[in-house]
Design a protein around this motif. Structure first.
Motif, mmCIF file in Angstrom:
data_model
loop_
_atom_site.group_PDB
_atom_site.id
_atom_site.type_symbol
_atom_site.label_atom_id
_atom_site.label_comp_id
_atom_site.label_asym_id
_atom_site.label_seq_id
_atom_site.Cartn_x
_atom_site.Cartn_y
_atom_site.Cartn_z
ATOM 1 N N SER A 275 0.823 -1.213 0.000
ATOM 2 C CA SER A 275 0.000 0.000 0.000
ATOM 3 C C SER A 275 0.854 1.257 0.000
ATOM 4 O O SER A 275 0.458 2.288 -0.550
ATOM 5 N N GLY A 276 2.048 1.182 0.590
ATOM 6 C CA GLY A 276 2.937 2.341 0.601
ATOM 7 C C GLY A 276 3.729 2.501 -0.676
ATOM 8 O O GLY A 276 4.177 3.603 -1.009
ATOM 9 N N SER A 277 3.904 1.420 -1.436
ATOM 10 C CA SER A 277 4.717 1.484 -2.658
ATOM 11 C C SER A 277 3.908 1.865 -3.886
ATOM 12 O O SER A 277 4.474 2.138 -4.939
ATOM 13 N N GLN A 278 2.573 1.877 -3.759
ATOM 14 C CA GLN A 278 1.718 2.248 -4.883
ATOM 15 C C GLN A 278 1.273 3.692 -4.722
ATOM 16 O O GLN A 278 0.545 4.032 -3.793
ATOM 17 N N GLY A 279 1.727 4.525 -5.621
ATOM 18 C CA GLY A 279 1.456 5.952 -5.515
ATOM 19 C C GLY A 279 -0.014 6.316 -5.587
ATOM 20 O O GLY A 279 -0.443 7.320 -5.023
ATOM 21 N N LYS B 155 -5.351 6.749 0.483
ATOM 22 C CA LYS B 155 -4.705 7.264 1.688
ATOM 23 C C LYS B 155 -5.251 6.550 2.925
ATOM 24 O O LYS B 155 -4.516 6.272 3.876
ATOM 25 N N LEU B 156 -6.547 6.269 2.905
ATOM 26 C CA LEU B 156 -7.144 5.559 4.030
ATOM 27 C C LEU B 156 -6.569 4.160 4.165
ATOM 28 O O LEU B 156 -6.365 3.669 5.266
ATOM 29 N N LEU B 157 -6.304 3.515 3.022
ATOM 30 C CA LEU B 157 -5.713 2.177 3.060
ATOM 31 C C LEU B 157 -4.319 2.224 3.662
ATOM 32 O O LEU B 157 -3.969 1.407 4.523
ATOM 33 N N ARG B 158 -3.501 3.176 3.226
ATOM 34 C CA ARG B 158 -2.134 3.279 3.754
ATOM 35 C C ARG B 158 -2.146 3.537 5.256
ATOM 36 O O ARG B 158 -1.400 2.914 6.013
ATOM 37 N N SER B 159 -3.008 4.455 5.682
ATOM 38 C CA SER B 159 -3.082 4.781 7.109
ATOM 39 C C SER B 159 -3.579 3.582 7.919
ATOM 40 O O SER B 159 -3.013 3.259 8.971
ATOM 41 N N SER B 160 -4.613 2.895 7.413
ATOM 42 C CA SER B 160 -5.163 1.740 8.121
ATOM 43 C C SER B 160 -4.154 0.605 8.200
ATOM 44 O O SER B 160 -4.041 -0.073 9.231
ATOM 45 N N ALA B 161 -3.403 0.393 7.100
ATOM 46 C CA ALA B 161 -2.404 -0.678 7.079
ATOM 47 C C ALA B 161 -1.309 -0.418 8.110
ATOM 48 O O ALA B 161 -0.845 -1.351 8.785
ATOM 49 N N ARG B 162 -0.909 0.840 8.242
ATOM 50 C CA ARG B 162 0.125 1.175 9.233
ATOM 51 C C ARG B 162 -0.385 0.943 10.648
ATOM 52 O O ARG B 162 0.353 0.437 11.515
#
Length: 317
Positions: A245-249, A253-260
């Motif tokens: 999720s972090g490597s796909q530009g 944003k919600l996915l990146r934050s939730s994954a972290r």
């Protein structure tokens, strides 16, 4: 969106979290038989005799009943205010259904002794009810249930709303999130089974189990070791989701934050599990065990939210 719905949904989520916590407290203090085999009374009385076990068990019943009324109110308010949103109604009715189901299972466990495998499901159903109530609250607070054409003309928060309504994900990511969430429930169930079979002492020491990388897989040792292996695999899956999720530009944003958040909670959950083993023979054991339950509940809630984001993305595609 009505204030009553906001407060009822928030109260339901907080209440279900408290029910989970108190249920774990009942298990850890072995207070399940504090009221004998009577239900809903406690040892045949409306107000039980004061013993720690009976008060813990009876308090759990009282809170569960009060939260059940909140959940019912939230379901009714959702029907009245969010008839257009099938997702909101799904979460509200799921919360109500699993709240009733776990209450029935808890009552049956008092009147008719159940197996450890069935009692582990009691926690699992409570966790599903908590997660569904949490998803309803998040959906309301993020504006996910406000139709896109109903946003104000000022456009405030429009980008965030679009991200909520239609997050960007690849099909592989969607499938991975769903599979990981389902698998996490299996891990939670194994953990609950460890508690109900009192197998936590099967693996002494951490990270090794009884001083071995792979111990003898019999009895309590096998159950405890299976839970450890399952937790490590869950960590790997969530770490991979976080990386992708972090490597796909163009990822949400919600996915990146939730994954972290999921990754952080997984790491904390693993170390809290280690602390349970380290404090097994000390006065800190109850506290560390309850912290472990809180963290795993939060983790499952975050994964469920990621699954909802994945579902919205799937529908968009």
């Amino acid at each position: 969106m009505g204030k009553h719905l906001r407060w009822l949904s928030m109260g339901s989520a907080i209440g279900m979290g408290l029910v989970l916590f108190m249920g774990a407290l009942v298990t850890k203090t072995e207070s399940g038989e504090g009221c004998g085999t009577d239900w809903p009374l406690c040892n045949g009385k409306f107000v039980p005799a004061y013993t720690i076990e009976s008060m813990i068990e009876y308090s759990h019943r009282f809170v569960s009943a009060a939260v059940g009324l909140l959940v019912l109110g939230a379901a009714i308010a959702t029907f009245m205010k969010l008839r257009h949103s099938r997702e909101a109604q799904l979460f509200a009715y799921s919360t109500l259904f699993f709240t009733i189901l776990q209450a029935i299972l808890g009552a049956l466990a008092v009147v008719f002794p159940q197996s450890d495998a069935v009692m582990a499901l009691h926690f699992g159903f409570s966790l599903v009810a908590f997660s569904a109530s949490l998803l309803l609250v998040i959906g309301i607070r993020t504006g996910a249930y406000v139709p896109s054409g109903s946003r104000g003309a000022s456009g405030k928060g429009q980008a965030g709303s679009e991200d909520v309504h239609a997050p960007v994900m690849t099909r592989n990511m969607i499938k991975l999130i769903w599979a990981t969430t389902i698998y996490s429930y299996v891990v939670v169930y194994i953990g609950a089974f460890v508690r109900h079979t009192e197998s936590v002492g099967g693996c002494l020491g951490w990270p090794l189990c009884n001083g071995q990388v792979v111990p003898s897989l019999e009895g309590a040792t096998g159950i405890a070791f299976a839970h450890r292996v399952a937790a490590v695999l869950l960590l790997i899956l969530i770490a991979y989701i976080t990386y992708k999720s972090g490597s796909q530009g163009n990822a949400s944003k919600l996915l990146r934050s939730s994954a972290r958040w999921a990754l952080l909670l997984t790491v904390l959950q693993i170390f809290s599990g280690a602390s349970v083993v380290w404090t097994l023979a000390s006065d800190w054991y109850l506290l560390t065990a309850l912290i472990h339950v809180v963290l795993v509940s939060g983790l499952f809630g975050v994964l469920c939210y990621m699954s909802v984001l994945a579902w919205r993305s799937y529908k968009k595609g």
